[in-house]
Design a protein around this motif. Structure first.
Motif, PDB file in Angstrom:
ATOM      1  N   SER A 152      86.686  84.041  62.800  1.00 19.03           N
ATOM      2  CA  SER A 152      87.764  85.216  62.643  1.00 19.03           C
ATOM      3  C   SER A 152      87.303  85.407  63.834  1.00 19.03           C
ATOM      4  CB  SER A 152      87.002  85.891  61.285  1.00 19.03           C
ATOM      5  OG  SER A 152      87.602  86.890  61.512  1.00 19.03           O
ATOM      6  N   ARG A 153      87.755  86.825  64.125  1.00 15.66           N
ATOM      7  CA  ARG A 153      87.897  87.747  65.258  1.00 15.66           C
ATOM      8  C   ARG A 153      86.814  89.312  64.396  1.00 15.66           C
ATOM      9  NH1 ARG A 153      93.605  88.165  66.597  1.00 15.66           N
ATOM     10  NH2 ARG A 153      93.680  88.846  64.399  1.00 15.66           N
ATOM     11  N   ASP A 154      86.786  88.810  63.257  1.00 16.80           N
ATOM     12  CA  ASP A 154      86.021  89.526  62.600  1.00 16.80           C
ATOM     13  C   ASP A 154      84.379  89.337  62.496  1.00 16.80           C
ATOM     14  OD1 ASP A 154      85.246  92.118  60.820  1.00 16.80           O
ATOM     15  OD2 ASP A 154      86.532  91.846  59.975  1.00 16.80           O
ATOM     16  N   ALA A 155      83.275  90.453  62.949  1.00 18.34           N
ATOM     17  CA  ALA A 155      82.127  89.623  63.588  1.00 18.34           C
ATOM     18  C   ALA A 155      81.563  90.281  62.148  1.00 18.34           C
ATOM     19  CB  ALA A 155      81.628  91.097  63.356  1.00 18.34           C
ATOM     20  N   ALA A 156      82.344  90.546  60.604  1.00 17.88           N
ATOM     21  CA  ALA A 156      81.891  90.237  59.730  1.00 17.88           C
ATOM     22  C   ALA A 156      81.824  89.767  59.258  1.00 17.88           C
ATOM     23  CB  ALA A 156      81.504  92.252  58.781  1.00 17.88           C
ATOM     24  N   ILE A 157      83.231  88.822  59.158  1.00 17.35           N
ATOM     25  CA  ILE A 157      83.817  86.976  58.375  1.00 17.35           C
ATOM     26  C   ILE A 157      82.697  86.472  58.821  1.00 17.35           C
ATOM     27  CG2 ILE A 157      85.123  85.805  58.524  1.00 17.35           C
ATOM     28  CD1 ILE A 157      87.007  88.748  58.131  1.00 17.35           C
ATOM     29  N   GLN A 199      79.959  86.939  59.753  1.00 19.50           N
ATOM     30  CA  GLN A 199      78.231  86.462  59.371  1.00 19.50           C
ATOM     31  C   GLN A 199      78.247  86.333  58.152  1.00 19.50           C
ATOM     32  OE1 GLN A 199      77.111  90.614  59.652  1.00 19.50           O
ATOM     33  NE2 GLN A 199      76.156  90.457  61.759  1.00 19.50           N
ATOM     34  N   GLU A 200      79.327  86.441  57.338  1.00 21.82           N
ATOM     35  CA  GLU A 200      79.291  85.733  56.035  1.00 21.82           C
ATOM     36  C   GLU A 200      79.894  84.242  56.476  1.00 21.82           C
ATOM     37  OE1 GLU A 200      82.425  87.687  52.946  1.00 21.82           O
ATOM     38  OE2 GLU A 200      83.219  88.953  54.495  1.00 21.82           O
ATOM     39  N   ILE A 201      80.181  84.202  57.101  1.00 22.04           N
ATOM     40  CA  ILE A 201      80.499  82.398  57.345  1.00 22.04           C
ATOM     41  C   ILE A 201      79.381  81.726  57.159  1.00 22.04           C
ATOM     42  CG2 ILE A 201      81.250  80.445  58.621  1.00 22.04           C
ATOM     43  CD1 ILE A 201      84.256  82.459  58.879  1.00 22.04           C
ATOM     44  N   ALA A 202      78.189  82.096  58.256  1.00 18.26           N
ATOM     45  CA  ALA A 202      76.876  81.823  58.742  1.00 18.26           C
ATOM     46  C   ALA A 202      76.722  81.904  57.379  1.00 18.26           C
ATOM     47  CB  ALA A 202      76.795  82.565  59.577  1.00 18.26           C
ATOM     48  N   ARG A 203      76.221  83.203  56.582  1.00 17.03           N
ATOM     49  CA  ARG A 203      74.848  83.258  55.421  1.00 17.03           C
ATOM     50  C   ARG A 203      75.965  82.261  54.473  1.00 17.03           C
ATOM     51  NH1 ARG A 203      75.578  88.944  54.331  1.00 17.03           N
ATOM     52  NH2 ARG A 203      77.451  88.531  55.460  1.00 17.03           N
ATOM     53  N   LEU A 204      76.935  81.760  54.230  1.00 16.50           N
ATOM     54  CA  LEU A 204      77.359  80.897  53.277  1.00 16.50           C
ATOM     55  C   LEU A 204      76.746  79.349  53.849  1.00 16.50           C
ATOM     56  CD1 LEU A 204      81.484  81.589  52.417  1.00 16.50           C
ATOM     57  CD2 LEU A 204      79.424  81.492  51.175  1.00 16.50           C
ATOM     58  N   GLN A 216      97.991  84.567  56.046  1.00 12.93           N
ATOM     59  CA  GLN A 216      98.038  85.166  57.334  1.00 12.93           C
ATOM     60  C   GLN A 216      96.945  86.653  57.558  1.00 12.93           C
ATOM     61  OE1 GLN A 216      97.814  82.454  59.214  1.00 12.93           O
ATOM     62  NE2 GLN A 216      97.097  83.476  61.070  1.00 12.93           N
ATOM     63  N   GLU A 217      95.583  86.348  57.771  1.00 15.77           N
ATOM     64  CA  GLU A 217      94.755  87.697  57.405  1.00 15.77           C
ATOM     65  C   GLU A 217      93.630  87.409  59.292  1.00 15.77           C
ATOM     66  OE1 GLU A 217      92.497  88.926  54.348  1.00 15.77           O
ATOM     67  OE2 GLU A 217      94.663  88.696  52.979  1.00 15.77           O
ATOM     68  N   LEU A 218      92.228  87.808  58.556  1.00 15.20           N
ATOM     69  CA  LEU A 218      91.510  87.661  60.005  1.00 15.20           C
ATOM     70  C   LEU A 218      91.089  86.889  60.193  1.00 15.20           C
ATOM     71  CD1 LEU A 218      90.130  91.164  58.656  1.00 15.20           C
ATOM     72  CD2 LEU A 218      91.406  91.096  60.458  1.00 15.20           C
ATOM     73  N   ILE A 219      91.054  85.484  59.227  1.00 15.09           N
ATOM     74  CA  ILE A 219      91.208  84.370  59.604  1.00 15.09           C
ATOM     75  C   ILE A 219      91.431  83.313  59.944  1.00 15.09           C
ATOM     76  CG2 ILE A 219      89.263  82.464  58.234  1.00 15.09           C
ATOM     77  CD1 ILE A 219      88.629  83.722  56.076  1.00 15.09           C
ATOM     78  N   THR A 220      90.871  82.434  60.762  1.00  8.49           N
ATOM     79  CA  THR A 220      92.416  81.299  60.888  1.00  8.49           C
ATOM     80  C   THR A 220      90.999  80.159  61.026  1.00  8.49           C
ATOM     81  OG1 THR A 220      91.547  81.240  63.254  1.00  8.49           O
ATOM     82  CG2 THR A 220      92.961  82.319  63.143  1.00  8.49           C
ATOM     83  N   ILE A 221      92.128  79.026  60.680  1.00  8.31           N
ATOM     84  CA  ILE A 221      91.538  77.678  60.573  1.00  8.31           C
ATOM     85  C   ILE A 221      91.291  76.716  61.051  1.00  8.31           C
ATOM     86  CG2 ILE A 221      90.797  75.788  58.101  1.00  8.31           C
ATOM     87  CD1 ILE A 221      91.512  78.082  56.393  1.00  8.31           C
ATOM     88  N   ARG A 222      90.407  76.313  62.431  1.00  5.80           N
ATOM     89  CA  ARG A 222      90.664  74.925  62.712  1.00  5.80           C
ATOM     90  C   ARG A 222      91.496  73.946  62.344  1.00  5.80           C
ATOM     91  NH1 ARG A 222      86.460  77.069  64.499  1.00  5.80           N
ATOM     92  NH2 ARG A 222      85.135  75.165  64.607  1.00  5.80           N
ATOM     93  N   SER A 223      92.021  72.707  62.997  1.00  2.00           N
ATOM     94  CA  SER A 223      92.181  71.399  62.347  1.00  2.00           C
ATOM     95  C   SER A 223      90.813  71.121  62.943  1.00  2.00           C
ATOM     96  CB  SER A 223      93.284  70.308  63.021  1.00  2.00           C
ATOM     97  OG  SER A 223      94.165  70.937  62.844  1.00  2.00           O
ATOM     98  N   PRO A 224      90.573  69.652  62.127  1.00  2.00           N
ATOM     99  CA  PRO A 224      89.020  69.316  61.853  1.00  2.00           C
ATOM    100  C   PRO A 224      88.519  68.219  63.753  1.00  2.00           C
ATOM    101  CG  PRO A 224      89.455  68.833  59.950  1.00  2.00           C
ATOM    102  CD  PRO A 224      91.055  69.441  60.567  1.00  2.00           C
TER     103      PRO A 224
END
Length: 173
Positions: free
Chosen positions: A92-97, A99-104, A138-146
């Motif tokens: 994501s381009r959003d720093a808060a998101i 951080q959430e991903i890193a915590r998860l 489409q939101e603040l998140i993107t998902i890359r292909s593995p």
């Protein structure tokens, strides 16, 4: 029907706790769709474990090829393990998101993962040998292909045969 009404109806049909009052919870209810037919997966208890299934429209009028596809059954702990592995593809381009991903990734809490996926409109598309995370909108998140390339090779001989048939476009056993 307005979008608000639609979301309210989806919430009602995707209850996380059974009506019978038991204490088991289906964390991923409403977040899973079948990679074969696209239908929502049903919650169920399987040998004492929380699980999800898709029978590919077994009781409805579906094309013969779809009815011949083997039913998909996955335990919740298997799906969660695969979903945590797929988190590396989420950015994501959003720093808060971020951080959430890193915590998860660090804590690996299933309830927190389900909340994160619902909040950011991410669905889990399930197949017998893999899962993928997909955005509903489409939101603040993107998902890359593995970056790993082809799907992980199945460890069970029957799954390997099914995987080879799917690659060649053969449906059913």
């Amino acid at each position: 029907m307005s979008e608000h009404d639609f979301v309210a109806a989806q919430t009602v049909s995707a209850k996380c706790q059974p009506v019978d009052g038991t204490s088991r919870r289906y964390l991923l209810a409403g977040l899973l769709c079948c990679g074969t037919c696209g239908r929502s997966m049903e919650s169920q208890l399987s040998h004492g474990n929380t699980a999800y299934r898709c029978r590919h429209g077994h009781t409805s009028a579906r094309p013969l090829a779809m009815r011949q596809a083997p039913n998909l059954y996955l335990r919740e702990d298997v799906i969660l393990g695969r979903a945590f592995a797929q988190l590396q593809t989420v950015t994501s381009r959003d720093a808060a998101i971020l951080q959430e991903i890193a915590r998860l990734q660090q804590n690996r809490n299933g309830a927190y993962l389900a909340t994160f996926l619902r909040t950011h409109n991410v669905m889990i598309k399930c197949r017998a040998t893999s899962i993928s995370l997909e955005l509903e909108q489409q939101e603040l998140i993107t998902i890359r292909s593995p970056t790993s390339g082809p799907e992980q090779e199945a460890r069970i001989p029957r799954q390997r045969v099914q995987q080879q048939k799917q690659t060649r476009g053969i449906v059913g056993d």
